[in-house]
Motif scaffolding. Structure first.
Motif, PDB file in Angstrom:
ATOM      1  N   CYS A  98      45.056  37.301  30.143  1.00  0.00           N
ATOM      2  CA  CYS A  98      45.869  37.078  28.939  1.00  0.00           C
ATOM      3  C   CYS A  98      45.821  35.619  28.492  1.00  0.00           C
ATOM      4  O   CYS A  98      46.262  35.301  27.373  1.00  0.00           O
ATOM      5  N   LYS A  99      45.342  34.715  29.356  1.00  0.00           N
ATOM      6  CA  LYS A  99      45.234  33.285  29.057  1.00  0.00           C
ATOM      7  C   LYS A  99      46.602  32.663  28.769  1.00  0.00           C
ATOM      8  O   LYS A  99      46.739  31.803  27.907  1.00  0.00           O
ATOM      9  N   VAL A 100      47.618  33.129  29.485  1.00  0.00           N
ATOM     10  CA  VAL A 100      48.963  32.555  29.400  1.00  0.00           C
ATOM     11  C   VAL A 100      49.283  31.973  30.778  1.00  0.00           C
ATOM     12  O   VAL A 100      49.231  32.690  31.782  1.00  0.00           O
ATOM     13  N   LEU A 101      49.610  30.697  30.838  1.00  0.00           N
ATOM     14  CA  LEU A 101      49.751  30.008  32.116  1.00  0.00           C
ATOM     15  C   LEU A 101      50.751  30.685  33.043  1.00  0.00           C
ATOM     16  O   LEU A 101      50.449  30.938  34.220  1.00  0.00           O
ATOM     17  N   LEU A 102      51.944  30.979  32.551  1.00  0.00           N
ATOM     18  CA  LEU A 102      52.971  31.565  33.400  1.00  0.00           C
ATOM     19  C   LEU A 102      52.564  32.937  33.924  1.00  0.00           C
ATOM     20  O   LEU A 102      52.822  33.288  35.085  1.00  0.00           O
TER      21      LEU A 102
ATOM     22  N   TYR B 239      48.222  26.967  40.518  1.00  0.00           N
ATOM     23  CA  TYR B 239      47.447  28.219  40.542  1.00  0.00           C
ATOM     24  C   TYR B 239      46.979  28.517  41.972  1.00  0.00           C
ATOM     25  O   TYR B 239      47.105  29.643  42.472  1.00  0.00           O
ATOM     26  N   SER B 240      46.450  27.496  42.638  1.00  0.00           N
ATOM     27  CA  SER B 240      45.984  27.662  44.015  1.00  0.00           C
ATOM     28  C   SER B 240      47.135  27.937  44.976  1.00  0.00           C
ATOM     29  O   SER B 240      46.968  28.652  45.971  1.00  0.00           O
TER      30      SER B 240
ATOM     31  N   ILE C 177      38.133  31.023  38.172  1.00  0.00           N
ATOM     32  CA  ILE C 177      37.985  31.213  36.721  1.00  0.00           C
ATOM     33  C   ILE C 177      38.845  30.230  35.933  1.00  0.00           C
ATOM     34  O   ILE C 177      38.523  29.867  34.792  1.00  0.00           O
ATOM     35  N   GLN C 178      39.950  29.758  36.553  1.00  0.00           N
ATOM     36  CA  GLN C 178      40.839  28.840  35.847  1.00  0.00           C
ATOM     37  C   GLN C 178      40.145  27.523  35.518  1.00  0.00           C
ATOM     38  O   GLN C 178      40.516  26.826  34.562  1.00  0.00           O
ATOM     39  N   LEU C 179      39.107  27.162  36.278  1.00  0.00           N
ATOM     40  CA  LEU C 179      38.371  25.920  36.019  1.00  0.00           C
ATOM     41  C   LEU C 179      37.619  25.989  34.699  1.00  0.00           C
ATOM     42  O   LEU C 179      37.346  24.954  34.077  1.00  0.00           O
TER      43      LEU C 179
ATOM     44  N   PRO D 125      35.320  33.799  30.667  1.00  0.00           N
ATOM     45  CA  PRO D 125      36.200  33.089  29.732  1.00  0.00           C
ATOM     46  C   PRO D 125      35.633  33.026  28.316  1.00  0.00           C
ATOM     47  O   PRO D 125      36.396  33.106  27.336  1.00  0.00           O
ATOM     48  N   ARG D 126      34.328  32.917  28.206  1.00  0.00           N
ATOM     49  CA  ARG D 126      33.704  32.886  26.874  1.00  0.00           C
ATOM     50  C   ARG D 126      33.832  34.247  26.193  1.00  0.00           C
ATOM     51  O   ARG D 126      34.118  34.344  24.997  1.00  0.00           O
TER      52      ARG D 126
END
Length: 475
Positions: free
Chosen positions: A403-407, A364-365, A335-337, A466-467
């Motif tokens: 949450c769409k927060v990288l950390l 992420y991987s 999903i991160q892609l 994601p949309r």
């Protein structure tokens, strides 16, 4: 032939006999006789006590010691010795020539196929860009369907390998899986990146072949490795996430330094070479030990299906947990892609610190790999647990990623993949311990088939969620 005895007290059960032995408990543990070595040619047989007539028939086994059990539960350890050794006193200590390294290298068997799985999975966005397909276009929808053939082939051949390949043994099915994956990555690498072919038909064929290879490989290789015992099998299943993340992590890190056409082509060729190495290792170093699943065919498959009450109700909770787990895996594995598609990404909302997207994908991987691999080894040393317990980790991880927060996404995907490794390992342990060798292959196949219903559903949502989440955040 030289005999000596280790006297064990009488007891009413094998379990009590095992507990009562203060000397060599591993000899009374049948699982320890399932270790594999190339230098010892052994048998395990029941034989009468000295002076008695008659004997029970022996069966072949890959350890050199022969275990003899008398009527009074005394055990006699028998060793094959040369005539020149007759003057030496017997000893109850066996110097095994095999080592832990022999079992660790079982990962070489499973790593290549899952390198191919990762190559097809995480390479889909680069492949779409190579075809010049715009996001949210009609061609993008057709491309997503083509990619889903990876999961469709995987899911259907969890069981269909018993029908399509019913005329060959599980060991031969493993070999076919290697060739299927090699064909799939060569078609994509040579035709799409070197030949500049723009046809979606190549994508459909390649991803379907890859899915068939994975679906056929996983259950059959586990059946082949079952006679070697938990030790070999526990290392083999570690090879699954290791192989996947060698590509998913390594490719993104390489692309971070050099995002060129030939580097992307090189990823496919690396998988091809790894499959060749894995195939030769499997043929040369994994012994063909007869077991209850060695000659599974169509007739046995149908008979096992009719007798599903003997095995399915022993694993149904694991199948349910695996389905929900695989849904999260199919959704959040890539999903991160689609969720983080900018060239540079803020590590925290409003923060000026940013990560390049390929570096982020690699990190992420890495979290996926750590969660999946650590949990598999922990599960094999842990006590049996209800697999539904681990779905709590999946739910927490899903919320953190969305949450769409990288950390937070790093922590979230670690929890999701930790749950996946735990459920998978507990599932294989449960099948080995409760189902037994008679229904081993059909139980593994059915569990993975049911689980892949979830991964197929989740993989078809990873470009849409994601949309939807973006609209929710704006709201």
């Amino acid at each position: 032939m030289t005999y000596f005895k280790i006297t064990k007290p009488r007891s009413s059960s094998v379990a009590e006999n095992k507990k009562a032995s203060p000397l060599v408990p591993s000899f009374y543990d049948r699982e320890n006789f399932r270790k594999n070595t190339t230098s010892w040619q052994n048998k395990v047989a029941t034989t009468p006590r000295k002076g008695e007539k008659g004997h029970a028939s022996a069966r072949q086994h890959p350890k050199s010691a022969r275990l003899s059990v008398g009527e009074d539960t005394s055990t006699a350890l028998t060793f094959d010795r040369d005539d020149t050794d007759e003057d030496k006193p017997p000893t109850n200590k066996i110097e095994y020539t095999d080592s832990a390294w022999h079992y660790i290298t079982m990962m070489i068997v499973t790593i290549p196929i899952f390198m191919g799985y990762a190559c097809l999975n995480v390479g889909q966005k680069n492949l779409r860009d190579r075809l010049g397909i715009e996001h949210a276009s009609h061609e993008a929808k057709l491309f997503n369907i083509a990619v889903s053939f990876l999961y469709l082939g995987n899911m259907t051949f969890r069981l269909l390998h018993n029908l399509v390949f019913s005329f060959i043994r599980p060991r031969s099915r493993v070999i076919i899986s290697y060739f299927g994956m090699m064909i799939a990555v060569n078609l994509l690498g040579w035709l799409m990146y070197i030949g500049s072919v723009k046809s979606l038909a190549v994508v459909y064929i390649s991803y379907l072949l890859g899915g068939i290879s994975i679906g056929t490989f996983e259950s059959n290789v586990m059946a082949v490795l079952t006679p070697l015992g938990h030790r070999a099998k526990s290392w083999a299943i570690v090879g699954l996430p290791l192989g996947f993340n060698m590509v998913s992590i390594g490719s993104f890190i390489v692309l971070f330094f050099s995002d060129t056409l030939y580097v992307k082509f090189g990823v496919y060729m690396t998988v091809f070479l790894a499959c060749i190495v894995g195939l030769f290792y499997f043929l040369l170093f994994v012994e063909d030990i007869p077991s209850a699943t060695s000659n599974d065919n169509l007739g046995k498959f149908i008979a096992d299906l009719k007798l599903f009450r003997n095995w399915f109700f022993l694993i149904w909770t694991y199948c349910l947990a695996l389905t929900l787990d695989k849904f999260c895996l199919g959704l959040f594995g890539s999903i991160q892609l689609y969720m983080f598609d900018k060239d540079f990404l803020s590590i925290w909302p409003g923060s000026s610190a940013k990560l390049q997207k390929n570096l982020y994908y690699g990190l992420y991987s890495t979290c996926c790999f750590l969660g999946d691999s650590i949990s598999r080894k922990v599960a094999y040393s842990d006590r049996a647990r209800n697999p539904l317990f681990f779905l709590i980790l999946s739910a927490i991880g899903a919320v953190l990623v969305l949450c769409k927060v990288l950390l937070l996404s790093f922590v979230g995907v670690f929890l999701i993949f930790y749950a996946n490794g735990s459920i998978y390992a507990h599932n294989t342990r449960r099948i080995d311990q409760r189902v037994g060798a008679r229904y081993n292959l059909i139980a593994i196949s059915a569990a993975l088939f049911i689980g892949d219903l979830g991964s197929f559903t989740g993989s078809n949502l990873n470009s849409h969620v994601p949309r939807w989440i973006g609209k929710l955040h704006r709201w």
